[in-house]
Design a protein around this motif. Structure first.
Motif, mmCIF file in Angstrom:
data_model
loop_
_atom_site.group_PDB
_atom_site.id
_atom_site.type_symbol
_atom_site.label_atom_id
_atom_site.label_comp_id
_atom_site.label_asym_id
_atom_site.label_seq_id
_atom_site.Cartn_x
_atom_site.Cartn_y
_atom_site.Cartn_z
ATOM 1 N N ASP A 105 0.301 -1.650 -0.584
ATOM 2 C CA ASP A 105 0.394 -0.051 -0.160
ATOM 3 C C ASP A 105 0.777 1.281 -0.127
ATOM 4 O OD1 ASP A 105 1.237 0.362 2.563
ATOM 5 O OD2 ASP A 105 -1.037 -0.555 3.445
ATOM 6 N N GLY A 106 1.961 0.553 -0.130
ATOM 7 C CA GLY A 106 3.041 2.471 0.195
ATOM 8 C C GLY A 106 3.200 3.593 1.076
ATOM 9 N N LYS A 107 2.173 3.010 2.463
ATOM 10 C CA LYS A 107 2.868 3.336 3.781
ATOM 11 C C LYS A 107 3.965 3.063 4.165
ATOM 12 C CE LYS A 107 -2.608 2.656 4.320
ATOM 13 N NZ LYS A 107 -3.200 2.907 5.369
ATOM 14 N N LEU A 108 4.406 3.654 4.951
ATOM 15 C CA LEU A 108 5.456 3.584 5.768
ATOM 16 C C LEU A 108 4.785 3.466 7.280
ATOM 17 C CD1 LEU A 108 8.428 4.272 7.311
ATOM 18 C CD2 LEU A 108 8.176 6.678 7.369
ATOM 19 N N TYR A 109 4.911 1.986 7.981
ATOM 20 C CA TYR A 109 4.722 1.823 9.064
ATOM 21 C C TYR A 109 6.104 1.817 9.805
ATOM 22 C CZ TYR A 109 0.671 0.223 6.814
ATOM 23 O OH TYR A 109 -0.174 -0.510 6.378
ATOM 24 N N ILE A 110 5.667 2.264 11.057
ATOM 25 C CA ILE A 110 7.034 2.377 12.833
ATOM 26 C C ILE A 110 6.293 1.755 13.890
ATOM 27 C CG2 ILE A 110 7.864 3.746 13.617
ATOM 28 C CD1 ILE A 110 6.847 6.265 11.552
ATOM 29 N N GLY A 111 7.211 0.774 14.475
ATOM 30 C CA GLY A 111 6.160 0.521 15.853
ATOM 31 C C GLY A 111 7.275 1.047 16.889
ATOM 32 N N ALA A 112 5.759 0.877 18.043
ATOM 33 C CA ALA A 112 5.842 2.048 18.336
ATOM 34 C C ALA A 112 5.762 0.714 20.011
ATOM 35 C CB ALA A 112 5.496 3.360 18.815
ATOM 36 N N GLY A 113 6.038 0.288 20.894
ATOM 37 C CA GLY A 113 5.724 -0.182 21.678
ATOM 38 C C GLY A 113 4.765 -1.572 21.586
ATOM 39 N N ARG A 114 3.547 -1.706 21.837
ATOM 40 C CA ARG A 114 2.249 -2.303 21.419
ATOM 41 C C ARG A 114 1.481 -2.131 20.048
ATOM 42 N NH1 ARG A 114 -2.770 -3.423 23.456
ATOM 43 N NH2 ARG A 114 -3.608 -1.165 24.556
ATOM 44 N N TYR A 115 2.066 -0.884 19.936
ATOM 45 C CA TYR A 115 1.581 -0.016 18.461
ATOM 46 C C TYR A 115 1.673 -0.194 17.088
ATOM 47 C CZ TYR A 115 -1.818 1.309 22.326
ATOM 48 O OH TYR A 115 -2.189 1.303 23.412
ATOM 49 N N ILE A 116 1.264 -0.119 15.869
ATOM 50 C CA ILE A 116 2.155 0.774 14.798
ATOM 51 C C ILE A 116 1.660 1.657 14.098
ATOM 52 C CG2 ILE A 116 1.988 -0.408 12.677
ATOM 53 C CD1 ILE A 116 3.580 -2.436 14.176
ATOM 54 N N ALA A 117 2.212 2.933 13.900
ATOM 55 C CA ALA A 117 1.374 3.901 13.374
ATOM 56 C C ALA A 117 2.246 4.124 12.068
ATOM 57 C CB ALA A 117 2.396 4.700 14.166
ATOM 58 N N SER A 118 0.951 4.855 11.107
ATOM 59 C CA SER A 118 1.521 4.703 10.157
ATOM 60 C C SER A 118 1.470 5.938 9.226
ATOM 61 C CB SER A 118 0.182 4.121 9.384
ATOM 62 O OG SER A 118 -1.505 4.714 9.297
ATOM 63 N N LEU A 119 2.836 6.306 8.490
ATOM 64 C CA LEU A 119 1.745 7.580 8.097
ATOM 65 C C LEU A 119 1.718 7.212 6.309
ATOM 66 C CD1 LEU A 119 3.005 10.652 7.749
ATOM 67 C CD2 LEU A 119 5.047 9.256 6.935
ATOM 68 N N GLU A 120 1.297 7.778 5.176
ATOM 69 C CA GLU A 120 0.515 7.558 3.952
ATOM 70 C C GLU A 120 0.241 9.444 3.383
ATOM 71 O OE1 GLU A 120 -3.774 6.036 2.660
ATOM 72 O OE2 GLU A 120 -3.934 6.552 4.300
ATOM 73 N N GLU A 121 0.892 9.069 2.297
ATOM 74 C CA GLU A 121 0.776 10.563 2.135
ATOM 75 C C GLU A 121 -0.909 10.602 0.840
ATOM 76 O OE1 GLU A 121 3.662 12.112 -1.978
ATOM 77 O OE2 GLU A 121 2.452 10.257 -2.469
ATOM 78 N N VAL A 122 -1.037 11.984 1.399
ATOM 79 C CA VAL A 122 -2.595 12.676 0.475
ATOM 80 C C VAL A 122 -2.737 12.230 -1.030
ATOM 81 C CG1 VAL A 122 -4.232 14.114 0.810
ATOM 82 C CG2 VAL A 122 -2.594 13.517 2.709
ATOM 83 N N SER A 123 -3.663 11.496 -1.579
ATOM 84 C CA SER A 123 -3.668 11.528 -2.333
ATOM 85 C C SER A 123 -3.497 12.836 -3.688
ATOM 86 C CB SER A 123 -5.193 10.954 -3.283
ATOM 87 O OG SER A 123 -5.286 11.063 -4.085
ATOM 88 N N GLY A 124 -2.672 12.736 -4.519
ATOM 89 C CA GLY A 124 -3.270 14.066 -5.191
ATOM 90 C C GLY A 124 -1.646 15.132 -4.191
ATOM 91 N N GLN A 125 -1.294 14.438 -3.617
ATOM 92 C CA GLN A 125 -0.167 15.475 -3.070
ATOM 93 C C GLN A 125 1.053 14.955 -3.051
ATOM 94 O OE1 GLN A 125 -0.204 18.552 -1.305
ATOM 95 N NE2 GLN A 125 -3.111 18.582 -2.335
ATOM 96 N N ASN A 126 2.424 15.558 -2.772
ATOM 97 C CA ASN A 126 3.982 15.313 -3.191
ATOM 98 C C ASN A 126 4.245 15.380 -1.564
ATOM 99 O OD1 ASN A 126 4.591 14.331 -4.974
ATOM 100 N ND2 ASN A 126 4.502 16.312 -5.811
ATOM 101 N N PHE A 127 4.332 14.490 -0.801
ATOM 102 C CA PHE A 127 4.777 14.398 0.698
ATOM 103 C C PHE A 127 5.465 15.733 0.847
ATOM 104 C CE2 PHE A 127 7.759 13.710 4.059
ATOM 105 C CZ PHE A 127 6.619 13.261 5.040
ATOM 106 N N ASP A 128 5.236 16.505 2.198
ATOM 107 C CA ASP A 128 6.308 17.640 2.297
ATOM 108 C C ASP A 128 5.823 17.044 4.279
ATOM 109 O OD1 ASP A 128 7.328 20.097 3.323
ATOM 110 O OD2 ASP A 128 6.238 21.225 2.419
ATOM 111 N N ASP A 129 7.198 17.170 4.638
ATOM 112 C CA ASP A 129 6.846 16.821 5.964
ATOM 113 C C ASP A 129 6.638 18.060 7.155
ATOM 114 O OD1 ASP A 129 9.773 17.992 5.176
ATOM 115 O OD2 ASP A 129 11.080 16.946 6.443
ATOM 116 N N ALA A 130 7.344 19.041 6.454
ATOM 117 C CA ALA A 130 6.402 20.384 6.897
ATOM 118 C C ALA A 130 5.274 20.726 6.944
ATOM 119 C CB ALA A 130 7.613 21.850 6.523
#
Length: 178
Positions: A105-130
């Motif tokens: 699915d192209g997402k970035l998954y990040i482990g943190a304790g017992r949770y998985i965080a996800s980071l997804e680019e908004v459709s039609g946008q280019n990821f900008d961390d700021a």
């Protein structure tokens, strides 16, 4: 080695930049981030992120660096990169923050304790961390049973494989489930 002197802490994570495989990034147990632009022949210190290095990934032309409770970004890697404190509170855990870019699915998954965080680019946008309008951050996209902590992530077919452990220290209990 980095520029004539030895790295002074254990390297904990290594990643290649998929857009430029000769570029390798590493983070050590003290939070120092290193870069090699020649497939590991020479190394330079990019930054000291002031904390134990707990995770590393390249996603959407940015380097993601996890220390004990924060994620910083360095990018865009194809331009003039700059550091940004991206997320400041990873849920409940300071031990391991493994990261995985999903081929499904192209997402970035990040482990943190017992949770998985996800980071997804908004459709039609280019990821900008700021610019939070370009991405969706979900700090608890998946949760595991209490007492489990995430140590590693992998994909097998359509499944997210999550390596876990239990205890206060990694050597406390020999329970390691997937």
């Amino acid at each position: 080695k980095k520029s004539a002197s030895s790295v002074d802490a254990f390297i904990k994570w290594l990643v290649k930049n998929p857009a430029s495989p000769a570029n390798i990034y590493a983070i050590d147990s003290n939070g120092s981030v290193y870069n090699s632009s020649d497939s590991g022949t020479t190394w330079a210190e990019l930054s000291d992120r002031a904390g134990a290095g707990q995770g590393l990934a390249v996603w959407k032309d940015h380097l993601f660096v996890a220390t004990t409770t924060t994620i910083d970004t360095y990018g865009p890697l194809s331009g003039t990169p700059a550091w940004l404190e991206f997320k400041t509170n990873l849920d409940t855990d300071a031990d391991y923050h493994p990261m995985l870019t999903s081929k499904n699915d192209g997402k970035l998954y990040i482990g943190a304790g017992r949770y998985i965080a996800s980071l997804e680019e908004v459709s039609g946008q280019n990821f900008d961390d700021a610019n939070s309008a370009t991405y969706t951050w979900t700090p608890q996209a998946l949760d595991l049973p209490e007492d489990y902590k995430i140590k590693c992530l992998a994909e097998l077919g359509n499944n997210l494989m999550i390596g876990t452990w239990q205890g206060t220290n990694i050597y406390d209990r020999m329970i390691a489930d997937i």
